[in-house]
Design an enzyme around this catalytic site. Structure first.
Site, PDB file in Angstrom:
ATOM      1  N   CYS A 264       0.803  -1.227   0.000  1.00 40.25           N
ATOM      2  CA  CYS A 264       0.000   0.000   0.000  1.00 40.25           C
ATOM      3  C   CYS A 264       0.833   1.273   0.000  1.00 40.25           C
ATOM      4  CB  CYS A 264      -0.931  -0.004   1.202  1.00 40.25           C
ATOM      5  SG  CYS A 264      -1.969  -1.456   1.252  1.00 40.25           S
TER       6      CYS A 264
HETATM    7  C1  UGA Z   1      -1.425   0.489   5.519  1.00 40.29           C
HETATM    8  C2  UGA Z   1      -2.244   1.414   6.429  1.00 40.29           C
HETATM    9  O1  UGA Z   1      -1.762   1.333   7.776  1.00 40.29           O
HETATM   10  C3  UGA Z   1      -3.724   1.068   6.392  1.00 40.29           C
HETATM   11  O2  UGA Z   1      -4.469   2.008   7.161  1.00 40.29           O
HETATM   12  C4  UGA Z   1      -4.208   1.113   4.938  1.00 40.29           C
HETATM   13  O3  UGA Z   1      -5.579   0.782   4.826  1.00 40.29           O
HETATM   14  C5  UGA Z   1      -3.388   0.122   4.124  1.00 40.29           C
HETATM   15  O4  UGA Z   1      -2.000   0.508   4.205  1.00 40.29           O
HETATM   16  C6  UGA Z   1      -3.913   0.191   2.707  1.00 40.29           C
HETATM   17  O5  UGA Z   1      -3.752   1.222   2.065  1.00 40.29           O
HETATM   18  O6  UGA Z   1      -4.617  -0.732   2.294  1.00 40.29           O
HETATM   19  P1  UGA Z   1      -0.353  -1.956   5.791  1.00 40.29           P
HETATM   20  O7  UGA Z   1       0.260  -1.743   4.443  1.00 40.29           O
HETATM   21  O8  UGA Z   1      -0.999  -3.250   6.102  1.00 40.29           O
HETATM   22  O9  UGA Z   1      -1.480  -0.831   6.075  1.00 40.29           O
HETATM   23  O10 UGA Z   1       0.842  -1.759   6.810  1.00 40.29           O
HETATM   24  P2  UGA Z   1       1.189  -0.885   8.088  1.00 40.29           P
HETATM   25  O11 UGA Z   1       0.885  -1.638   9.307  1.00 40.29           O
HETATM   26  O12 UGA Z   1       0.633   0.480   7.990  1.00 40.29           O
HETATM   27  O13 UGA Z   1       2.775  -0.813   7.925  1.00 40.29           O
HETATM   28  C7  UGA Z   1       3.361  -0.257   6.744  1.00 40.29           C
HETATM   29  C8  UGA Z   1       4.875  -0.281   6.833  1.00 40.29           C
HETATM   30  O14 UGA Z   1       5.338   0.715   7.737  1.00 40.29           O
HETATM   31  C9  UGA Z   1       5.480  -1.596   7.321  1.00 40.29           C
HETATM   32  O15 UGA Z   1       6.599  -1.914   6.528  1.00 40.29           O
HETATM   33  C10 UGA Z   1       5.908  -1.304   8.744  1.00 40.29           C
HETATM   34  O16 UGA Z   1       6.986  -2.091   9.175  1.00 40.29           O
HETATM   35  C11 UGA Z   1       6.294   0.168   8.638  1.00 40.29           C
HETATM   36  N1  UGA Z   1       6.207   0.888   9.923  1.00 40.29           N
HETATM   37  C12 UGA Z   1       5.014   1.102  10.509  1.00 40.29           C
HETATM   38  C13 UGA Z   1       7.369   1.360  10.524  1.00 40.29           C
HETATM   39  O17 UGA Z   1       8.484   1.198   9.993  1.00 40.29           O
HETATM   40  N2  UGA Z   1       7.275   2.054  11.702  1.00 40.29           N
HETATM   41  C14 UGA Z   1       6.087   2.269  12.321  1.00 40.29           C
HETATM   42  O18 UGA Z   1       6.090   2.912  13.397  1.00 40.29           O
HETATM   43  C15 UGA Z   1       4.934   1.779  11.713  1.00 40.29           C
END
Ligand code: UGA
Length: 422
Positions: A264
């Protein structure tokens, strides 16, 4: 209500299963007969905790088919949940949306009565009101807002938490351009206690992009602060804690590390920036968010070389291959550029991930995949690239660990420990 969901990918299937749980009658439509059969057998084509249970428990009011016409004839609302992949230049590829809108338009042509079409796929602002509306109207010979309703209802589902996120959302956004559509969607979402925000179609589309870009920016921001902290020997996680208590900032998405991946954030940010370019304007903050993220994973390599200067012929362990824990998804995983760089330097890689090894094998067939994470530690140095909980119980005593995800246990026990940005 009776619902049709077009597209049984991650968004469509979670949407369908959750609406079935809420008591609606759901028909999932897909062109892929294998997926249709799997779903009708109570199995899911994707890994998402709790989804298979829902498919089995609510099998009496959810079924899958390839027949869109019958599904739409027998329903009140059709959700379009098809994929919106990227073109080579990062811009959004609307082919599946266009095909669905044209197909639904043709079906609407002979459909007696009013029907509501809802876009759930992530589409760049303006798409629903222009491309989708046009295809529906020309193919049906009917008018949106009067003969049929048109809405944009973005999803905010995290992989691994999608069912929880669907059933207990922070907010529901409904982009509409007529009252009957708004009333119908409010009725569908009766029982949800979160705010329901009614907006224009394009504002709903922009809310989705602005939310993802903001979250990605928050991560890139703390990573940039972390890179500064690293040079000054400051613990970034203490900084994040101190910032997070400010209710205007919040602690979420301040976990510094090697950056964001997944299906995403990278795709949406590329699509948004391509859309910005298309509109002959600029978005310097979002551009910088992406640049920081592109550089962040490779910062592990010089840190590793501080302790293992010549990587050629050395064995380097990789702990974690998925783009985040609780998923087998490796799309844009930060482990990919890191593995590529290690191989370029002539290192051997030993890797472990509880879910994502099969997927990683398709990209990196020649590296060694271990059956237990402890085997990965039998190497010249270990890189932590995904924070799976089970890695906390490993014995890092005597090891060189370069940590991209802040695993406190490794920090406490490793012989040599380097955090990427703390
Ligand atoms: C993300 C959004 O959080 C959702 O709200 C959205 O609906 C979704 O994309 C989408 O567009 O469908 P997702 O891709 O499942 O969800 O993943 P996240 O949990 O948001 O994490 C994204 C990335 O950021 C991961 O690689 C994670 O490791 C990284 N991350 C997240 C960090 O490096 N630090 C953080 O503090 C949080």
């Amino acid at each position: 209500m009776k619902l049709t969901v077009i597209g049984t990918g991650y968004v469509g299937l979670v949407t369908g299963a959750c609406f079935a749980k809420l008591g609606h009658t759901v028909t999932c439509v897909d062109v892929d007969t294998t997926k249709v059969e799997l779903i009708n057998n109570g199995q899911t084509p994707i890994y998402e905790p709790g989804l298979e249970d829902l498919l089995q428990t609510y099998a009496h009011n959810l079924h899958a088919t390839t027949d869109a016409t019958t599904a739409i004839y027998q329903s009140d609302i059709t959700f379009i949940c098809v994929g919106t992949p990227s073109h080579k230049d990062g811009s959004i590829d609307l082919t599946y949306i266009q095909n669905s809108a044209a197909q639904i338009g043709k079906i609407l042509r002979n459909l007696p009565g009013w029907h509501l079409i809802v876009i759930k796929s992530t589409v760049v602002p303006g798409t629903t009101d222009t491309t989708v509306r046009h295809l529906l109207e020309t193919n049906s010979n009917k008018h949106a807002n009067t003969d049929f309703g048109l809405a944009m209802n973005p999803e905010f589902l995290r992989e691994g938490n999608a069912i929880h996120d669907f059933l207990t959302p922070d907010r529901i956004v409904i982009g509409v351009s007529d009252q009957k559509t708004a009333d119908t969607l409010r009725h569908l979402y009766t029982g949800f206690t979160c705010p329901i925000i009614e907006t224009s179609l394009s504002a709903a589309e922009m809310i989705k992009y602005a939310s993802n870009a903001f979250l990605a920016t928050k991560v890139s921001y703390i990573n940039e602060i972390g890179n500064l902290c690293k040079t000054l020997n400051i613990d970034t996680y203490q900084v994040a804690e101190g910032m997070g208590y400010d209710h205007r900032i919040g602690r979420a998405f301040l976990d510094a590390g090697i950056g964001w991946g997944g299906s995403c954030f990278p795709k949406d940010i590329d699509a948004l920036l391509a859309w910005v370019k298309d509109h002959h304007t600029t978005a310097p903050i979002i551009t910088a968010t992406r640049t920081v993220n592109q550089n962040q994973p490779l910062r592990l390599i010089p840190l590793l070389q501080k302790h293992v200067p010549k990587l050629k012929g050395k064995t380097i362990g990789l702990l974690g291959l998925a783009f985040k824990p609780q998923t087998d998804d490796i799309r844009e995983s930060r482990a990919i550029p890191i593995a590529t760089e290690l191989l370029k330097h002539g290192a051997f890689i030993k890797a472990y991930d509880p879910q994502a090894m099969n997927n990683f094998k398709t990209l990196f067939p020649t590296i060694e995949y271990c059956t237990h994470p402890q085997e990965v530690l039998n190497s010249d140095a270990v890189l932590i690239t995904t924070k799976w909980e089970e890695f906390s119980s490993l014995d890092f005593t005597g090891k060189i660990v370069i940590d991209g995800r802040r695993l406190d246990e490794a920090k406490k026990t490793a012989r040599i420990y380097e955090g990427v940005c703390w």
